[in-house]
Design a protein around this motif. Structure first.
Motif, PDB file in Angstrom:
ATOM      1  N   ALA A   1     -25.173-100.822  12.550  1.00 52.06           N
ATOM      2  CA  ALA A   1     -25.834 -99.564  12.179  1.00 52.06           C
ATOM      3  C   ALA A   1     -25.977 -98.597  13.353  1.00 52.06           C
ATOM      4  O   ALA A   1     -26.575 -97.536  13.218  1.00 52.06           O
TER       5      ALA A   1
ATOM      6  N   THR B   1     -28.904-103.490   7.987  1.00 49.60           N
ATOM      7  CA  THR B   1     -27.702-103.280   7.175  1.00 49.60           C
ATOM      8  C   THR B   1     -27.660-104.183   5.941  1.00 49.60           C
ATOM      9  O   THR B   1     -26.865-103.932   5.034  1.00 49.60           O
TER      10      THR B   1
ATOM     11  N   TRP C   1     -20.529 -96.502  14.099  1.00 51.78           N
ATOM     12  CA  TRP C   1     -19.963 -96.306  12.759  1.00 51.78           C
ATOM     13  C   TRP C   1     -18.529 -95.801  12.874  1.00 51.78           C
ATOM     14  O   TRP C   1     -18.244 -94.902  13.675  1.00 51.78           O
TER      15      TRP C   1
ATOM     16  N   ALA D   1     -29.119 -97.153   9.439  1.00 56.27           N
ATOM     17  CA  ALA D   1     -28.268 -97.514   8.301  1.00 56.27           C
ATOM     18  C   ALA D   1     -28.060 -96.355   7.344  1.00 56.27           C
ATOM     19  O   ALA D   1     -27.237 -96.438   6.439  1.00 56.27           O
TER      20      ALA D   1
END
Length: 539
Positions: free
Chosen positions: A123, A477, A126, A190
């Motif tokens: 998280a 997550t 990305w 997240a």
């Protein structure tokens, strides 16, 4: 919703094609029934298939046509720069001309848009893989450089982005492949894909400084843009989504007066209007030519009981006030049923992290009386500050005042003018009202208004365990674990918070009954401003 695949499976692709061809030529349900029975199908089954085909055909979007749309805000500061957009009219244009990496669905879950997928292990880092063969309105292909430019400009103070506070958590954005970008955050979140699905994070061409041409990748292109007057959008024939959009042209205007919007709709001058008052619903729908589109739970008006001053620092007083909410009565009489009963916490049932297991707090004057007696507040009147600025708060305060009288509690309703309410009165009285619009994520709804050090912590409620859960949930997550954390936080606010939320209020849009394709996205009316790509005109 019935779809053509279901009919293909029942009768075979060839017979299905004949059915839909006949429908397009104007065949009736009786004609289809005869066709199916002639092919040897039993009457009962044939009747069901004919009905399904009629429904599916009616739901098939038609291409072409032009609509005129009115929102409730417009001005000389209207902008086609996503970073500077700040009202419903801007947001509607944003979704016409641009796309984001992600887009939010009806449960505010982020779905891939210009990114065909997004992944993370922690998280904090990305990876977004971009769709290929996406082009801007001027023919330039979408590249990672466009994404990097679009995101990082929010962090530059000179941009004056409305989303800078959200972008500041983004440490870096880099092109990590021919069709890939990598985000690194200062701490795990997240909900990054949710944030990237909001209005200001639409993707623009790298190096853009003049946004008046509105060059994006969106379903429509700019034909005309006059700030404070109108904009005209025309179909992008090279849009990357097959068969979208449906309309040829959309004219968008801003009309601040609700009665003027309704009058123009009923006169046939407009096809879709934003923000219809519940009092106008019957007038809009009575003739059958116009309809109301309801989006539930787009805002709430809350009773604020400051936990850092008297009487809100007494938990029995706070509980008594929550038991004095006659929620069903408020919903029925104040907003004519256009809303939903709430439960003294801010996450609505449309949100994917809503906790269904929290028992509903009922109107219970006897319990309220018991808590008031326990609070031992004496007979001194308790001022309750309300204003038309906080939608329906005056009406809510008067309903509560009447209920309080029955248990010997004297609520002294102080009605303040709308002008200056938010700067002069909001959060500055021991007992008063606020009004909060829906946020795109549970994290934002809780962080902005309930975290101990949040500037908008309306009740001044401080809870260290809540703060720890909030940070943990943001970085979690595992969806099941995350959902449990949000459930625990909703329970804490319901039980201990100094906020009373009796109901969520709907957004009401009015439209020509021939306009189809609207479905709720609960961050605002008109599909969270994204209607343009989805609507079509029925014949």
């Amino acid at each position: 919703m019935t779809d053509r695949k279901s009919i293909d499976a029942l009768v075979g692709p060839e017979q299905s094609q004949r059915l839909f061809g006949a429908l397009q030529r104007g065949a009736t349900r009786r004609d289809m029934l005869a066709m199916l029975m002639a092919g040897g199908m039993q009457a009962t089954l044939a009747g069901g298939v004919a009905a399904m085909a009629s429904t599916a055909h009616a739901q098939t979007p038609r291409k072409g046509g032009r609509i005129t749309v009115a929102t409730n805000a417009s001005g000389v500061n209207d902008s086609l720069d996503p970073a500077k957009q700040s009202n419903q009219t801007d947001y509607c244009r944003g979704f016409m001309f641009y796309n984001g990496l992600t887009v939010l669905d009806g449960s505010l879950t982020p779905r891939p848009q210009l990114a065909e997928e997004f992944t993370t292990q922690d998280a904090k880092t990305w990876v977004f893989k971009l769709r290929k063969d996406v082009t801007f309105h001027d023919g330039k292909p979408l590249t990672p450089a466009d994404v990097v430019f679009s995101i990082l400009r929010h962090k530059d103070a000179a941009t004056a982005s409305k989303a800078k506070v959200l972008a500041d958590q983004i440490e870096s954005v880099t092109a990590s492949g021919p069709n890939e970008v990598t985000f690194r955050l200062t701490s795990p979140n997240a909900d990054l894909p949710v944030i990237l699905g909001t209005y200001q994070f639409h993707i623009v061409k790298a190096g853009t400084t003049d946004f008046n041409a509105g060059i994006g990748t969106g379903p429509y292109k700019v034909k005309e843009f006059k700030p404070g007057v109108r904009s005209i959008a025309v179909r992008n024939e090279n849009y990357w989504k097959p068969n979208r959009p449906y309309l040829d042209e959309i004219e968008l205007v801003g009309i601040t007066d609700e009665s003027a919007r309704v009058n123009a709709l009923l006169a046939g001058q407009l096809d879709l209007i934003q923000a219809v008052s519940p009092r106008s619903v019957e007038r809009v729908t009575s003739g059958g030519k116009y309809a109301i589109f309801e989006t539930k739970s787009v805002s709430y008006t809350d009773l604020i009981m400051r936990r850092d001053s008297t009487p809100g620092n007494n938990p029995d007083f706070v509980l008594a006030m929550k038991y004095l909410f006659n929620r069903e009565q408020m919903l029925k009489t104040i907003v004519q049923g256009y809303g939903a009963v709430a439960n003294d916490q801010p996450i609505a049932s449309s949100n994917r992290f809503y906790f269904k297991g929290l028992p509903q707090r009922a109107y219970d004057p006897e319990k309220a009386k018991w808590h008031i007696q326990k609070a031992n507040l004496g007979s001194t009147p308790i001022p309750v500050v309300a204003s038309p600025a906080a939608t329906s708060s005056v009406e809510m305060a008067l309903v509560m005042q009447q209920a309080a009288q029955q248990i010997g509690l004297n609520l002294d309703v102080k009605r303040m003018p709308a002008d200056g309410y938010w700067s002069t009165h909001w959060m500055k009285h021991p007992v008063g009202f606020g009004n909060v619009n829906a946020r795109p994520s549970a994290d934002l709804a809780l962080s902005l208004f309930f975290q101990s050090d949040a500037p908008w912590n309306e009740a001044g409620w401080k809870n260290e365990k809540f703060d720890q859960l909030l940070v943990a949930a943001r970085g979690e997550t595992d969806q099941a674990k995350r959902a449990q954390m949000y459930a625990d936080m909703q329970v804490m606010i319901h039980n201990e918070g100094g906020i009373g939320i009796p109901m969520f209020v709907s957004s009401l849009d009015g439209h020509n009954s021939k306009l189809k394709g609207l479905s709720p996205i609960p961050i605002g009316g008109m599909m969270g401003s994204s209607f343009a790509e989805h609507v079509w005109l029925d014949a």
